[in-house]
Design a protein around this motif. Structure first.
Motif, PDB file in Angstrom:
ATOM      1  N   UNK A 125       0.481  -1.193   0.146  1.00  0.00           N
ATOM      2  CA  UNK A 125       0.096   0.421   0.035  1.00  0.00           C
ATOM      3  C   UNK A 125       0.793   1.505  -0.517  1.00  0.00           C
ATOM      4  N   UNK A 126       0.591   2.322  -0.664  1.00  0.00           N
ATOM      5  CA  UNK A 126       1.469   3.679  -0.953  1.00  0.00           C
ATOM      6  C   UNK A 126       1.202   4.752   0.386  1.00  0.00           C
ATOM      7  N   UNK A 127      -0.092   4.468   0.856  1.00  0.00           N
ATOM      8  CA  UNK A 127      -0.860   4.782   2.096  1.00  0.00           C
ATOM      9  C   UNK A 127      -0.114   4.079   3.695  1.00  0.00           C
ATOM     10  N   UNK A 128      -0.336   5.359   4.514  1.00  0.00           N
ATOM     11  CA  UNK A 128      -0.106   5.416   5.896  1.00  0.00           C
ATOM     12  C   UNK A 128      -1.270   4.568   6.384  1.00  0.00           C
ATOM     13  N   UNK A 129      -1.087   4.195   7.842  1.00  0.00           N
ATOM     14  CA  UNK A 129      -1.882   3.057   9.101  1.00  0.00           C
ATOM     15  C   UNK A 129      -2.612   4.216   9.765  1.00  0.00           C
ATOM     16  N   UNK A 130      -3.522   4.548   9.866  1.00  0.00           N
ATOM     17  CA  UNK A 130      -4.679   4.944   8.990  1.00  0.00           C
ATOM     18  C   UNK A 130      -4.290   6.058   7.945  1.00  0.00           C
ATOM     19  N   UNK A 131      -5.100   6.104   6.714  1.00  0.00           N
ATOM     20  CA  UNK A 131      -4.994   6.988   6.532  1.00  0.00           C
ATOM     21  C   UNK A 131      -6.781   6.322   4.906  1.00  0.00           C
ATOM     22  N   UNK A 132      -6.825   8.166   3.937  1.00  0.00           N
ATOM     23  CA  UNK A 132      -6.971   8.212   3.608  1.00  0.00           C
ATOM     24  C   UNK A 132      -7.488   7.336   2.180  1.00  0.00           C
TER      25      UNK A 132
END
Length: 348
Positions: A125-132
């Motif tokens: 995933x390119x997003x952090x946890x949590x993120x949009x």
């Protein structure tokens, strides 16, 4: 199972473990092994089914998987962005396999709607946890819909939050709260308009700030374990249509407030954490990232309901119906059903 049995029974040390292991009838282990083999078995690489997030350049992962012996037909890639999907198809134009299975679809929707199971799920995933980007929700959806074979493997890779942005303070709070209750599930604390008031918590928050990359990794690891082991089962309990046929005085769960549940849940780290953040949420002092996290793990109200039921059961505040109690007693009575593992108090 057999290795543990052999370890204790062949040990020269006199111990309670050896005495307990010696009581086991070997036929129980043999039957257990047969049942295990019938359900689990073994798989060769060419029998494995894998799925992963495609991105614009899926051929790198694809080549690594095929080099390990996985069949191209058993590799599923997902990409919902139109532009990235077109680039992904172009990435395969010069490849040896002309028809890769790349689905232009949200992977969560696929898990929800398609009865397909995988042996390996790779979420880069390119997003952090949590993120949009809802990277964590993807894992929850996978577990909720039983899309992983047993045994199966989930491989995840998430982005590190940008520590230069103002939102990093919210991440500090999120990680500190989650791990604090893991470390101190029975610690007393107070809550005011500033949040959790406790000296150990304050010190822990400072430690997290100083070494955020380490504790952020610990937080992600803990959450990924808790989702299939605790969070999903608790939400299933809350939605169980047979609860009224199993439990007496079920309405008791609404007779206590969050502060009372926080006190009742001493020793249970996840229960204590979620009751606390629910209280902070109602007081409107819960951080933005913590609120985002709660939206990533299914229906939060169901999770709270499931936790309330478990905590009340453990504290004797809610009872099983007579016929269910008889079944429970049968399994707990010595000699009826052999228990391989000793029961222990779970801290979630």
């Amino acid at each position: 199972m057999r290795k543990i049995y052999d370890y204790y029974t062949l040990s020269e040390d006199i111990s309670q473990n050896r005495e307990e292991a010696a009581k086991i009838n070997i036929s129980y282990i043999t039957n257990w092994e047969k049942l295990h083999d019938s359900l689990i078995g073994t798989k060769k690489p060419e029998e494995l089914t894998v799925c992963y997030l495609s991105g614009p350049e899926p051929s790198n992962d694809f080549k690594e998987l095929t080099n390990l012996g996985i069949l191209p037909q058993n590799i599923w890639a997902f990409e919902s962005d139109t532009q990235a999907y077109k680039q992904a198809l172009a990435d395969f134009e010069q490849g040896e396999y002309p028809q890769p299975r790349i689905l232009k679809q949200n992977i969560e929707t696929f898990f929800q709607q398609t009865p397909k199971k995988f042996d390996i799920v790779y979420i880069d995933a390119c997003g952090s946890v949590p993120s949009v980007q809802h990277s964590l929700r993807c894992v929850f959806t996978l577990c909720w819909n039983h899309r992983l074979n047993s045994p199966g493997v989930i491989i995840t890779n998430f982005a590190m939050p940008d520590i230069t942005k103002n939102t990093i303070n919210d991440y500090y709070g999120l990680v500190s709260q989650y791990l604090f209750f893991k470390e101190y599930p029975s610690e007393d604390f107070k809550i005011n308009e500033c949040g959790i008031i406790n000296e150990k918590y304050n010190q822990f928050l400072i430690t997290v700030r100083k070494n955020f990359s380490y504790y952020y990794g610990e937080y992600i690891s803990a959450v990924l374990r808790d989702i299939p082991a605790v969070i999903v089962p608790l939400e299933r309990i809350a939605r169980n249509p047979y609860l009224n046929q199993i439990l007496l005085n079920l309405s008791t769960i609404d007779s206590k407030n969050d502060e009372q549940y926080i006190d009742l849940s001493k020793g249970n780290s996840l229960a204590r954490y979620f009751f606390t953040v629910n209280y902070l949420l109602e007081k409107r002092i819960l951080g933005e990232k913590s609120q985002c996290f709660l939206k990533e793990i299914g229906e939060f109200n169901d999770l709270i309901k499931g936790l309330k039921i478990i905590i009340l059961l453990r504290n004797g505040k809610i009872e099983l119906k007579d016929d269910v109690e008889k079944i429970k007693d049968f399994f707990e009575t010595k000699g009826n059903v052999y228990q391989f593992f000793l029961k222990s108090q779970s801290n979630f």
